[in-house]
Design an enzyme around this catalytic site. Structure first.
Site, PDB file in Angstrom:
ATOM      1  N   PRO A 226       1.671  12.395 -19.916  1.00 62.92           N
ATOM      2  CA  PRO A 226       0.981  11.777 -21.052  1.00 62.92           C
ATOM      3  C   PRO A 226      -0.334  12.477 -21.371  1.00 62.92           C
ATOM      4  O   PRO A 226      -0.833  13.283 -20.593  1.00 62.92           O
ATOM      5  CB  PRO A 226       0.682  10.352 -20.568  1.00 62.92           C
ATOM      6  CG  PRO A 226       1.201  10.233 -19.186  1.00 62.92           C
ATOM      7  CD  PRO A 226       1.468  11.614 -18.688  1.00 62.92           C
TER       8      PRO A 226
ATOM      9  N   TYR B  88      -7.069  16.400  -8.933  1.00 62.62           N
ATOM     10  CA  TYR B  88      -6.079  15.630  -9.708  1.00 62.62           C
ATOM     11  C   TYR B  88      -5.003  16.557 -10.278  1.00 62.62           C
ATOM     12  O   TYR B  88      -3.797  16.283 -10.175  1.00 62.62           O
ATOM     13  CB  TYR B  88      -6.798  14.890 -10.840  1.00 62.62           C
ATOM     14  CG  TYR B  88      -5.887  14.082 -11.737  1.00 62.62           C
ATOM     15  CD1 TYR B  88      -5.249  12.933 -11.275  1.00 62.62           C
ATOM     16  CD2 TYR B  88      -5.669  14.473 -13.060  1.00 62.62           C
ATOM     17  CE1 TYR B  88      -4.424  12.187 -12.108  1.00 62.62           C
ATOM     18  CE2 TYR B  88      -4.849  13.721 -13.900  1.00 62.62           C
ATOM     19  CZ  TYR B  88      -4.228  12.588 -13.418  1.00 62.62           C
ATOM     20  OH  TYR B  88      -3.410  11.851 -14.244  1.00 62.62           O
TER      21      TYR B  88
ATOM     22  N   LEU C  21      -4.366  11.196 -22.817  1.00 62.88           N
ATOM     23  CA  LEU C  21      -5.324  10.211 -22.306  1.00 62.88           C
ATOM     24  C   LEU C  21      -5.082   8.832 -22.916  1.00 62.88           C
ATOM     25  O   LEU C  21      -4.959   8.701 -24.141  1.00 62.88           O
ATOM     26  CB  LEU C  21      -6.753  10.663 -22.638  1.00 62.88           C
ATOM     27  CG  LEU C  21      -7.882   9.775 -22.128  1.00 62.88           C
ATOM     28  CD1 LEU C  21      -7.946   9.786 -20.598  1.00 62.88           C
ATOM     29  CD2 LEU C  21      -9.229  10.244 -22.696  1.00 62.88           C
TER      30      LEU C  21
ATOM     31  N   SER D 202       0.777  14.771 -15.951  1.00 59.76           N
ATOM     32  CA  SER D 202      -0.337  14.567 -16.889  1.00 59.76           C
ATOM     33  C   SER D 202      -0.515  15.824 -17.721  1.00 59.76           C
ATOM     34  O   SER D 202      -0.365  16.936 -17.205  1.00 59.76           O
ATOM     35  CB  SER D 202      -1.623  14.307 -16.104  1.00 59.76           C
ATOM     36  OG  SER D 202      -2.748  14.416 -16.946  1.00 59.76           O
TER      37      SER D 202
ATOM     38  N   ASP E  21       0.883  -1.173   0.000  1.00 59.79           N
ATOM     39  CA  ASP E  21       0.000   0.000   0.000  1.00 59.79           C
ATOM     40  C   ASP E  21       0.915   1.215   0.000  1.00 59.79           C
ATOM     41  O   ASP E  21       1.564   1.526   0.995  1.00 59.79           O
ATOM     42  CB  ASP E  21      -0.908   0.007   1.231  1.00 59.79           C
ATOM     43  CG  ASP E  21      -1.773   1.270   1.273  1.00 59.79           C
ATOM     44  OD1 ASP E  21      -1.678   2.118   0.347  1.00 59.79           O
ATOM     45  OD2 ASP E  21      -2.543   1.418   2.242  1.00 59.79           O
TER      46      ASP E  21
HETATM   47  N1  LIG Z   1      -4.236   6.772 -18.263  1.00 62.46           N
HETATM   48  C1  LIG Z   1      -4.173   8.044 -18.587  1.00 62.46           C
HETATM   49  O1  LIG Z   1      -4.890   8.527 -19.460  1.00 62.46           O
HETATM   50  C2  LIG Z   1      -3.189   8.953 -17.898  1.00 62.46           C
HETATM   51  C3  LIG Z   1      -3.005  10.252 -18.391  1.00 62.46           C
HETATM   52  C4  LIG Z   1      -2.105  11.086 -17.762  1.00 62.46           C
HETATM   53  C5  LIG Z   1      -1.395  10.642 -16.663  1.00 62.46           C
HETATM   54  N2  LIG Z   1      -1.593   9.374 -16.197  1.00 62.46           N
HETATM   55  C6  LIG Z   1      -0.840   8.943 -15.028  1.00 62.46           C
HETATM   56  O2  LIG Z   1      -0.174   7.731 -15.340  1.00 62.46           O
HETATM   57  C7  LIG Z   1      -0.101   6.919 -14.174  1.00 62.46           C
HETATM   58  C8  LIG Z   1      -0.652   5.533 -14.475  1.00 62.46           C
HETATM   59  O3  LIG Z   1      -2.006   5.672 -14.883  1.00 62.46           O
HETATM   60  P1  LIG Z   1      -2.872   4.423 -15.387  1.00 62.46           P
HETATM   61  O4  LIG Z   1      -4.042   4.989 -16.091  1.00 62.46           O
HETATM   62  O5  LIG Z   1      -2.010   3.448 -16.050  1.00 62.46           O
HETATM   63  O6  LIG Z   1      -3.395   3.847 -13.996  1.00 62.46           O
HETATM   64  P2  LIG Z   1      -4.167   2.490 -13.661  1.00 62.46           P
HETATM   65  O7  LIG Z   1      -5.384   2.858 -12.898  1.00 62.46           O
HETATM   66  O8  LIG Z   1      -4.336   1.628 -14.868  1.00 62.46           O
HETATM   67  O9  LIG Z   1      -3.127   1.783 -12.702  1.00 62.46           O
HETATM   68  C9  LIG Z   1      -2.766   2.374 -11.484  1.00 62.46           C
HETATM   69  C10 LIG Z   1      -2.156   1.293 -10.629  1.00 62.46           C
HETATM   70  O10 LIG Z   1      -1.807   1.883  -9.376  1.00 62.46           O
HETATM   71  C11 LIG Z   1      -2.138   0.962  -8.353  1.00 62.46           C
HETATM   72  N3  LIG Z   1      -2.372   1.686  -7.105  1.00 62.46           N
HETATM   73  C12 LIG Z   1      -3.248   2.696  -6.899  1.00 62.46           C
HETATM   74  N4  LIG Z   1      -3.223   3.068  -5.617  1.00 62.46           N
HETATM   75  C13 LIG Z   1      -2.306   2.269  -4.995  1.00 62.46           C
HETATM   76  C14 LIG Z   1      -1.835   2.165  -3.663  1.00 62.46           C
HETATM   77  N5  LIG Z   1      -2.307   2.950  -2.682  1.00 62.46           N
HETATM   78  N6  LIG Z   1      -0.893   1.254  -3.397  1.00 62.46           N
HETATM   79  C15 LIG Z   1      -0.424   0.426  -4.360  1.00 62.46           C
HETATM   80  N7  LIG Z   1      -0.832   0.479  -5.635  1.00 62.46           N
HETATM   81  C16 LIG Z   1      -1.766   1.393  -5.953  1.00 62.46           C
HETATM   82  C17 LIG Z   1      -3.381   0.254  -8.843  1.00 62.46           C
HETATM   83  O11 LIG Z   1      -3.570  -1.002  -8.201  1.00 62.46           O
HETATM   84  C18 LIG Z   1      -3.123   0.129 -10.334  1.00 62.46           C
HETATM   85  O12 LIG Z   1      -2.494  -1.099 -10.671  1.00 62.46           O
HETATM   86  C19 LIG Z   1      -0.875   7.667 -13.080  1.00 62.46           C
HETATM   87  O13 LIG Z   1       0.046   8.382 -12.273  1.00 62.46           O
HETATM   88  C20 LIG Z   1      -1.749   8.619 -13.848  1.00 62.46           C
HETATM   89  O14 LIG Z   1      -2.078   9.770 -13.114  1.00 62.46           O
HETATM   90  C21 LIG Z   1      -2.473   8.522 -16.792  1.00 62.46           C
END
Ligand SMILES: NC(=O)c1ccc[n+]([C@@H]2O[C@H](COP(=O)([O-])OP(=O)(O)OC[C@H]3O[C@@H](n4cnc5c(N)ncnc54)[C@H](O)[C@@H]3O)[C@@H](O)[C@H]2O)c1
Length: 243
Positions: free
Chosen positions: A180, A150, A182, A137, A58
């Site tokens: 990144p 966020y 979306l 982001s 966690d």
């Molecule tokens: N997907 C997008 O469009 C996007 C765009 C811009 C930025 N981001 C950033 O990229 C990163 C990854 O995004 P994603 O969409 O792949 O996320 P996701 O939701 O697919 O995966 C996030 C992972 O973090 C883990 N997690 C969350 N809270 C946790 C905790 N307290 N302890 C342990 N594990 C934990 C989850 O179990 C999950 O596996 C993030 O920081 C997000 O803000 C994503």
């Protein structure tokens, strides 16, 4: 890079899974730190011809992060690369937001960077080599609603990146961020569906970003070739934000 160990947080799914696969393909041993089971990611790591371990953690709990760091060091050795990737992004208008909502997003998106980086930095410093990459982001530059909390966290990531880059440069450690666009992941799936239509149209490259679109930039930032790049935020977003 073959002797190096990389930690990727939140790599049980989404963008982090793509990162883990790419780093494994580049010859790194990958430690996936996630609260969820990382079996699917580890299968990709193996398919890429690499080695990896999954450690359940966690990230909001400093004791859990410290225990995970110890486990990683024992099982695969001290990491010299840390990718602070885990993040959450519940969409909610600011006026409906409770302070508990606010704290919850800061716990994962900002405070976890503190716990994780504190846990792994000493070994990088001892090795006089390290790479830290944090996830911001491109939404911080967009007029999107329901993401005030966020966006506050993702601006904080940039401040953290710039500040730490200055403090650790003398130890051969660089700190950068990737911003990144979306991408469809388990995390974004819960958000407004319209975003998946609108956002690619705002990009120069008008298709939805995939995790693989980000992995090459990560591979560069953690390489020896990027030794003189630090404190930067790289927008890997199909040309939406010009920074
Ligand atoms: N997907 C997008 O469009 C996007 C765009 C811009 C930025 N981001 C950033 O990229 C990163 C990854 O995004 P994603 O969409 O792949 O996320 P996701 O939701 O697919 O995966 C996030 C992972 O973090 C883990 N997690 C969350 N809270 C946790 C905790 N307290 N302890 C342990 N594990 C934990 C989850 O179990 C999950 O596996 C993030 O920081 C997000 O803000 C994503």
């Amino acid at each position: 890079m073959s002797a190096r160990v990389a930690v990727v947080t939140g790599a049980a799914s989404g963008i982090g899974r793509g990162y883990a696969g790419r780093l494994a393909a580049d010859g790194l041993t990958v430690a996936v730190l996630d609260r969820d089971d990382a079996a699917d990611t580890l299968a990709e790591v193996k398919q890429a011809g690499g080695d990896g371990i999954g450690v359940r953690v966690d990230l909001t709990d400093p004791a859990s992060v410290a225990a995970a760091a110890e486990e990683v060091a024992e099982r695969v050795g001290a990491p010299s690369i840390v990718v602070n990737n885990a993040g959450i992004y519940p969409n909610k208008p600011f006026e409906e937001l409770t302070f508990a909502d606010w704290r919850a997003i800061f716990d994962v998106n900002v405070d976890a960077l503190f716990h994780v980086t504190q846990a792994f930095l000493p070994a990088m410093r001892a090795a006089s080599w390290g790479r830290i990459v944090n996830m911001s982001s491109n939404s911080i530059a967009l007029a999107v609603t329901g993401f005030t909390h966020y966006m506050a966290t993702k601006m904080a990531v940039i401040g953290f990146t710039r500040g730490l880059a200055t403090e650790v440069a003398e130890h051969g450690i660089t700190v950068n961020a990737i911003a990144p666009s979306l991408t469809r992941t388990p995390g974004t799936e819960a958000g407004p569906e319209a975003f998946f239509e609108i956002v690619p149209q705002l990009q120069a490259i008008k298709r939805l970003q995939q995790p693989a679109d980000l992995a090459g930039s990560l591979a560069f930032l953690v390489s020896d070739d990027a030794a003189f790049v630090t404190g930067q935020t790289l927008y890997v977003d199909g040309g939406l934000v010009r920074a």
